[in-house]
Design a protein around this motif. Structure first.
Motif, PDB file in Angstrom:
ATOM      1  N   LYS A  88       0.757   1.562  -6.343  1.00 56.52           N
ATOM      2  CA  LYS A  88       0.938   2.909  -5.802  1.00 56.52           C
ATOM      3  C   LYS A  88       2.365   3.415  -5.977  1.00 56.52           C
ATOM      4  O   LYS A  88       2.797   4.327  -5.268  1.00 56.52           O
ATOM      5  CB  LYS A  88       0.546   2.945  -4.325  1.00 56.52           C
ATOM      6  CG  LYS A  88      -0.944   2.696  -4.112  1.00 56.52           C
ATOM      7  CD  LYS A  88      -1.383   3.049  -2.711  1.00 56.52           C
ATOM      8  CE  LYS A  88      -2.892   2.881  -2.562  1.00 56.52           C
ATOM      9  NZ  LYS A  88      -3.363   3.285  -1.228  1.00 56.52           N
ATOM     10  N   TRP A  89       3.079   2.832  -6.928  1.00 53.14           N
ATOM     11  CA  TRP A  89       4.443   3.282  -7.210  1.00 53.14           C
ATOM     12  C   TRP A  89       4.370   4.414  -8.228  1.00 53.14           C
ATOM     13  O   TRP A  89       4.075   4.199  -9.403  1.00 53.14           O
ATOM     14  CB  TRP A  89       5.276   2.117  -7.735  1.00 53.14           C
ATOM     15  CG  TRP A  89       6.735   2.439  -7.871  1.00 53.14           C
ATOM     16  CD1 TRP A  89       7.436   3.371  -7.189  1.00 53.14           C
ATOM     17  CD2 TRP A  89       7.669   1.800  -8.751  1.00 53.14           C
ATOM     18  NE1 TRP A  89       8.754   3.372  -7.575  1.00 53.14           N
ATOM     19  CE2 TRP A  89       8.923   2.413  -8.532  1.00 53.14           C
ATOM     20  CE3 TRP A  89       7.560   0.769  -9.686  1.00 53.14           C
ATOM     21  CZ2 TRP A  89      10.062   2.032  -9.227  1.00 53.14           C
ATOM     22  CZ3 TRP A  89       8.698   0.385 -10.369  1.00 53.14           C
ATOM     23  CH2 TRP A  89       9.933   1.006 -10.142  1.00 53.14           C
ATOM     24  N   ALA A  90       4.646   5.629  -7.795  1.00 55.30           N
ATOM     25  CA  ALA A  90       4.500   6.810  -8.647  1.00 55.30           C
ATOM     26  C   ALA A  90       5.424   6.762  -9.859  1.00 55.30           C
ATOM     27  O   ALA A  90       5.065   7.229 -10.945  1.00 55.30           O
ATOM     28  CB  ALA A  90       4.773   8.071  -7.823  1.00 55.30           C
ATOM     29  N   LYS A  91       6.607   6.203  -9.692  1.00 64.69           N
ATOM     30  CA  LYS A  91       7.572   6.165 -10.793  1.00 64.69           C
ATOM     31  C   LYS A  91       7.054   5.329 -11.957  1.00 64.69           C
ATOM     32  O   LYS A  91       7.250   5.679 -13.129  1.00 64.69           O
ATOM     33  CB  LYS A  91       8.904   5.605 -10.286  1.00 64.69           C
ATOM     34  CG  LYS A  91      10.051   5.741 -11.266  1.00 64.69           C
ATOM     35  CD  LYS A  91      11.359   5.294 -10.626  1.00 64.69           C
ATOM     36  CE  LYS A  91      12.524   5.489 -11.580  1.00 64.69           C
ATOM     37  NZ  LYS A  91      13.816   5.081 -10.947  1.00 64.69           N
TER      38      LYS A  91
ATOM     39  N   THR B 126       0.820  -1.206   0.000  1.00 68.19           N
ATOM     40  CA  THR B 126       0.000   0.000   0.000  1.00 68.19           C
ATOM     41  C   THR B 126       0.852   1.251   0.000  1.00 68.19           C
ATOM     42  O   THR B 126       0.336   2.350  -0.140  1.00 68.19           O
ATOM     43  CB  THR B 126      -0.902   0.016   1.246  1.00 68.19           C
ATOM     44  OG1 THR B 126      -0.083  -0.077   2.420  1.00 68.19           O
ATOM     45  CG2 THR B 126      -1.878  -1.148   1.218  1.00 68.19           C
ATOM     46  N   SER B 127       2.145   1.109   0.189  1.00 70.41           N
ATOM     47  CA  SER B 127       3.046   2.258   0.214  1.00 70.41           C
ATOM     48  C   SER B 127       3.691   2.434  -1.139  1.00 70.41           C
ATOM     49  O   SER B 127       3.982   1.472  -1.827  1.00 70.41           O
ATOM     50  CB  SER B 127       4.125   2.064   1.288  1.00 70.41           C
ATOM     51  OG  SER B 127       5.081   3.089   1.212  1.00 70.41           O
ATOM     52  N   GLY B 128       3.938   3.694  -1.509  1.00 71.74           N
ATOM     53  CA  GLY B 128       4.581   3.979  -2.777  1.00 71.74           C
ATOM     54  C   GLY B 128       6.061   4.239  -2.644  1.00 71.74           C
ATOM     55  O   GLY B 128       6.703   4.661  -3.592  1.00 71.74           O
ATOM     56  N   THR B 129       6.635   4.002  -1.481  1.00 71.41           N
ATOM     57  CA  THR B 129       8.052   4.252  -1.299  1.00 71.41           C
ATOM     58  C   THR B 129       8.868   3.194  -2.015  1.00 71.41           C
ATOM     59  O   THR B 129       8.434   2.058  -2.196  1.00 71.41           O
ATOM     60  CB  THR B 129       8.412   4.253   0.195  1.00 71.41           C
ATOM     61  OG1 THR B 129       8.050   2.986   0.761  1.00 71.41           O
ATOM     62  CG2 THR B 129       7.656   5.352   0.923  1.00 71.41           C
ATOM     63  N   ASN B 130      10.092   3.567  -2.403  1.00 67.57           N
ATOM     64  CA  ASN B 130      10.939   2.661  -3.172  1.00 67.57           C
ATOM     65  C   ASN B 130      11.255   1.383  -2.415  1.00 67.57           C
ATOM     66  O   ASN B 130      11.415   0.319  -3.004  1.00 67.57           O
ATOM     67  CB  ASN B 130      12.240   3.375  -3.556  1.00 67.57           C
ATOM     68  CG  ASN B 130      12.014   4.411  -4.641  1.00 67.57           C
ATOM     69  OD1 ASN B 130      11.014   4.360  -5.343  1.00 67.57           O
ATOM     70  ND2 ASN B 130      12.932   5.345  -4.772  1.00 67.57           N
ATOM     71  N   ALA B 131      11.373   1.469  -1.092  1.00 67.66           N
ATOM     72  CA  ALA B 131      11.757   0.300  -0.305  1.00 67.66           C
ATOM     73  C   ALA B 131      10.702  -0.798  -0.362  1.00 67.66           C
ATOM     74  O   ALA B 131      11.006  -1.968  -0.146  1.00 67.66           O
ATOM     75  CB  ALA B 131      12.005   0.707   1.142  1.00 67.66           C
ATOM     76  N   ASN B 132       9.456  -0.437  -0.663  1.00 67.69           N
ATOM     77  CA  ASN B 132       8.376  -1.410  -0.646  1.00 67.69           C
ATOM     78  C   ASN B 132       7.921  -1.829  -2.042  1.00 67.69           C
ATOM     79  O   ASN B 132       6.919  -2.524  -2.174  1.00 67.69           O
ATOM     80  CB  ASN B 132       7.175  -0.836   0.117  1.00 67.69           C
ATOM     81  CG  ASN B 132       7.489  -0.604   1.582  1.00 67.69           C
ATOM     82  OD1 ASN B 132       8.184  -1.396   2.195  1.00 67.69           O
ATOM     83  ND2 ASN B 132       7.003   0.490   2.134  1.00 67.69           N
ATOM     84  N   VAL B 133       8.626  -1.393  -3.073  1.00 63.91           N
ATOM     85  CA  VAL B 133       8.242  -1.734  -4.437  1.00 63.91           C
ATOM     86  C   VAL B 133       8.681  -3.162  -4.741  1.00 63.91           C
ATOM     87  O   VAL B 133       9.847  -3.512  -4.545  1.00 63.91           O
ATOM     88  CB  VAL B 133       8.887  -0.759  -5.440  1.00 63.91           C
ATOM     89  CG1 VAL B 133       8.583  -1.193  -6.866  1.00 63.91           C
ATOM     90  CG2 VAL B 133       8.373   0.652  -5.199  1.00 63.91           C
TER      91      VAL B 133
END
Length: 254
Positions: free
Chosen positions: A230-233, A181-188
């Motif tokens: 939810k990964w913006a990139k 659910t997080s879009g941070t790189n660490a969780n992709v």
């Protein structure tokens, strides 16, 4: 600022020096050690501040020459005594990525070879490019960063094989349903990163877009968004390529 630090060091040293004759025994030793610590701290602060000025010799600015300071390298070496790099892959992979992004290509390569425990460039063809998927992706990024056309095409071909290997063992829809659910790189998820690079590299290698390459690149970017919703990139790359496709067809009169 530097002048103020020098004054503080000078007055501290003078004050401690004049107070020492009136002390005896352990108190004198403690005062000497305390003076040494204070002066050392001031000198350290001075060096930390001085590195930002042009007058500071660049050959001593280790963070500019070696990406990370010698302290970090020592910490990694000590960490390796307790936990081998092959059991601490993520830490060493991030270090290799940091080296690559800052132009320390040889250091990035040596770190990745340490994780793979073999040199892909010098190994027989049947054992080439075998290892943990996240390390293999990092090695392919290193190979792409070399800038050589042959190396880039080879890295792209191997990335296609990596996607096929993932497709056999994983299902995109199941990953999408459990995506972070997080879009941070660490969780992709790793598969999302692989698809994103697949689309970006094919786009870079296709100066003249055609219907087949457009469909393949769109599929790669769409799969990246499905694996990490939810990964913006990934969404940015997908939208950017759609805009490029619209411009491409507009110029052709469609």
């Amino acid at each position: 600022m530097i002048g103020l630090l020098f004054l503080l060091i000078f007055f501290t040293a003078v004050k401690r020096t004049y107070s020492l004759p009136y002390m005896e025994g352990p108190n004198a030793s403690r005062a000497s050690i305390s003076s040494y610590r204070v002066v050392t701290m001031f000198i350290t602060c001075l060096c930390i501040l001085a590195v930002d000025f042009r007058i500071y010799p660049r050959e001593y600015a280790k963070t500019e020459t070696y990406v990370t300071s010698l302290v970090w390298q020592v910490l990694l070496a000590v960490r390796a005594l307790v936990l081998p790099p092959t059991e601490d892959i993520e830490t060493w992979r991030k270090f290799a990525s940091l080296c690559r992004k800052n132009g320390r290509i040889s250091q990035a390569r040596s770190t990745l070879i340490k994780l793979l425990q073999y040199d892909p460039e010098a190994s027989p063809e049947n054992v080439r490019y075998q290892g943990p998927p996240q390390v293999m992706l990092a090695y392919l990024k290193y190979q792409w960063s070399l800038g050589d056309d042959h190396k880039r095409k080879e890295a792209f071909a191997r990335l296609q094989n990596l996607v096929r290997e993932f497709s056999i063992s994983l299902n995109i829809q199941s990953i999408a349903s459990t995506a972070s659910t997080s879009g941070t790189n660490a969780n992709v998820p790793l598969l999302a990163r692989v698809y994103h690079k697949l689309g970006a590299w094919q786009w870079s290698l296709s100066p003249g877009l055609d219907d087949d390459s457009i469909q393949e690149i769109l599929t790669a970017f769409r799969n990246a968004t499905q694996c990490a919703t939810k990964w913006a990139k990934a969404w940015h790359a997908w939208a950017l390529f759609n805009t490029a496709v619209m411009s491409h067809y507009t110029l052709r009169g469609f």
